[in-house]
Scaffold this motif. Structure first.
Motif, PDB file in Angstrom:
ATOM      1  N   SER A  83      -7.906  12.942   1.172  1.00  0.00           N
ATOM      2  CA  SER A  83      -7.128  13.399   0.014  1.00  0.00           C
ATOM      3  C   SER A  83      -6.996  14.912   0.000  1.00  0.00           C
ATOM      4  N   LEU A  94       3.283   7.866  -4.170  1.00  0.00           N
ATOM      5  CA  LEU A  94       3.105   7.156  -2.899  1.00  0.00           C
ATOM      6  C   LEU A  94       1.641   7.158  -2.464  1.00  0.00           C
ATOM      7  N   LEU A  95       0.964   8.280  -2.674  1.00  0.00           N
ATOM      8  CA  LEU A  95      -0.452   8.344  -2.320  1.00  0.00           C
ATOM      9  C   LEU A  95      -1.276   7.372  -3.165  1.00  0.00           C
ATOM     10  N   MET A 128      -0.196   4.652  -4.502  1.00  0.00           N
ATOM     11  CA  MET A 128       0.119   3.291  -4.079  1.00  0.00           C
ATOM     12  C   MET A 128      -0.640   2.904  -2.814  1.00  0.00           C
ATOM     13  N   LEU A 129      -0.798   3.872  -1.907  1.00  0.00           N
ATOM     14  CA  LEU A 129      -1.498   3.581  -0.647  1.00  0.00           C
ATOM     15  C   LEU A 129      -3.015   3.557  -0.837  1.00  0.00           C
ATOM     16  N   MET A 130      -3.538   4.513  -1.595  1.00  0.00           N
ATOM     17  CA  MET A 130      -4.995   4.616  -1.785  1.00  0.00           C
ATOM     18  C   MET A 130      -5.290   4.826  -3.269  1.00  0.00           C
TER      19      MET A 130
END
Length: 297
Positions: free
Chosen positions: A6, A109-110, A112-114
Motif C-alpha cells: 500500500s 480500485l485499490l 476493490m482489489l485489497m
C-alpha cells in the motif's frame, strides 16, 4: 506485506499526481517549437484526464462565483509568479478537482482489489494529497520567491542607488538592475523588469510600485516601496533616499547573517547526537568490550 504494498502504491500515485500537476513554465523556445511541429496523438490516460477536466470544469466555474475564494486564489497565483485572471483561477481549480477525481478512482480500485484497513487509510491519504498538492506547490513557490527577494533585494537596491547616482533615470535604473540580475536571481530580475514594463506601458509610478508589492509579500520590499512612493509624491532626491536606505539594508543583512551563524551551533546539536556521538562511543568502547569478552571466554 500488505502495508508495504500500500505504501509503494501510494508513492506511485503521488508521482503520477506530481506529473499531472507539474507547474513548470515552458520556455519561449518550446512554445514556438510546439506551434511549428505536428502534435502527436495523446495517450489514453492523457485523453482520459482531459475528458475529466472537461467534465469538472463547470464545478470549477461554480467555485469562481465565490468572491473570497477567487481573491485568495488570485493573490496566491500572483505571488507565485503566475497569471491571476479569472480564467487562470478556473484552470487552477479544474486541475485540482481533476486530480482529486483521478485519485478517488485509483483509491476505489485499490479498495476493490485489497479491502483492508491499511489500504483504506492509504486511499484517504492519496485523495487528500491529490487535492492539496496544487496548493502546496504554489505555496512552496511563494516561499521560494520570498527567500529570493530577502536574499538579493539589498544587492539590487544597492545597484539601483549606484545607477541613479551615476546619472541614470529611475526607470532606466530599474531596467539596468533587471538586466544585471538576470543571471544572479531570476525572481528579482523578473520583478524589476515587470515594474519597468508597467511604467513604460503608461501606468503611473505609484500604481506600478503597489503592483510590485502585491506580487511580493516581503517586509523589506514594503519599506522599499514606501520609500519610492514617498519620494515620488514629495519630489525629494531619490539618490539620497536610496543611499540612506542602502545603509539600513546592509545593516539588516549583516544582522541576519550573524543571527544565522549563531543558530548554526544549535542546529548542529541534533545531527551530532544522532550520528556522530554513537560512532565516537563505538570507537572508544569497542577495544574495552573486546577485551572484556575475551577475558570472559
Amino acid at each position: 506485506m500488505i502495508l508495504f504494498a500500500s505504501v509503494m502504491i501510494g508513492i506511485a500515485c503521488a508521482f503520477v499526481v506530481l506529473f499531472l500537476t507539474s507547474t513548470e513554465k515552458p520556455s519561449l523556445l518550446k512554445e514556438r517549437f510546439s506551434k511549428t511541429t505536428v502534435k502527436k496523438e495523446n495517450s489514453f490516460f492523457k485523453k482520459l484526464f482531459l475528458k475529466i477536466k472537461e467534465i469538472v470544469r463547470p464545478i470549477a466555474e461554480k467555485n469562481v462565483e465565490g468572491k473570497d475564494y477567487v481573491s485568495k486564489t488570485k493573490k496566491m497565483l500572483l505571488q507565485a509568479g503566475y497569471a491571476s485572471s479569472e480564467e487562470d483561477v478556473i484552470r487552477y481549480d479544474t486541475n485540482r478537482i481533476s486530480n482529486t477525481v483521478c485519485a478517488v478512482i485509483v483509491s476505489f480500485l485499490l479498495l476493490m482489489l485489497m479491502p483492508t484497513t491499511e489500504i483504506f487509510f492509504s486511499a484517504i491519504l492519496i485523495v487528500y494529497m491529490a487535492y492539496k498538492y496544487p496548493e502546496f506547490s504554489i505555496l512552496r513557490q511563494i516561499k521560494y520567491r520570498q527567500k529570493e527577494m530577502v536574499k538579493y533585494l539589498p544587492d539590487a537596491v544597492d545597484l539601483l542607488s549606484i545607477c541613479v547616482q551615476a546619472g541614470l533615470g529611475l526607470d532606466a535604473a530599474f531596467a539596468k538592475v533587471a538586466e544585471e540580475f538576470s543571471l544572479t536571481s531570476a525572481v528579482v530580475s523578473n520583478e524589476f523588469s515587470r515594474l519597468n514594463n508597467d511604467i513604460l506601458s503608461g501606468l503611473n509610478h505609484e500604481d506600478a510600485f503597489k503592483n510590485l508589492l502585491l506580487r511580493n509579500d516581503s517586509q523589506d520590499l514594503q519599506s522599499f516601496v514606501a520609500l519610492l512612493i514617498q519620494s515620488d509624491r514629495l519630489g525629494t532626491s531619490i539618490s539620497q533616499s536610496l543611499e540612506a536606505f542602502c545603509d539600513s539594508m546592509r545593516t539588516k543583512k549583516r544582522q541576519r547573517i550573524e543571527e544565522l551563524s549563531q543558530q548554526a551551533s544549535t542546529k548542529m546539536t541534533i545531527p551530532m547526537v544522532l550520528f556522530m556521538l554513537p560512532a565516537i562511543f563505538l570507537i572508544i568502547m569497542y577495544p574495552a568490550l573486546q577485551k572484556i569478552m575475551t577475558n570472559l571466554h
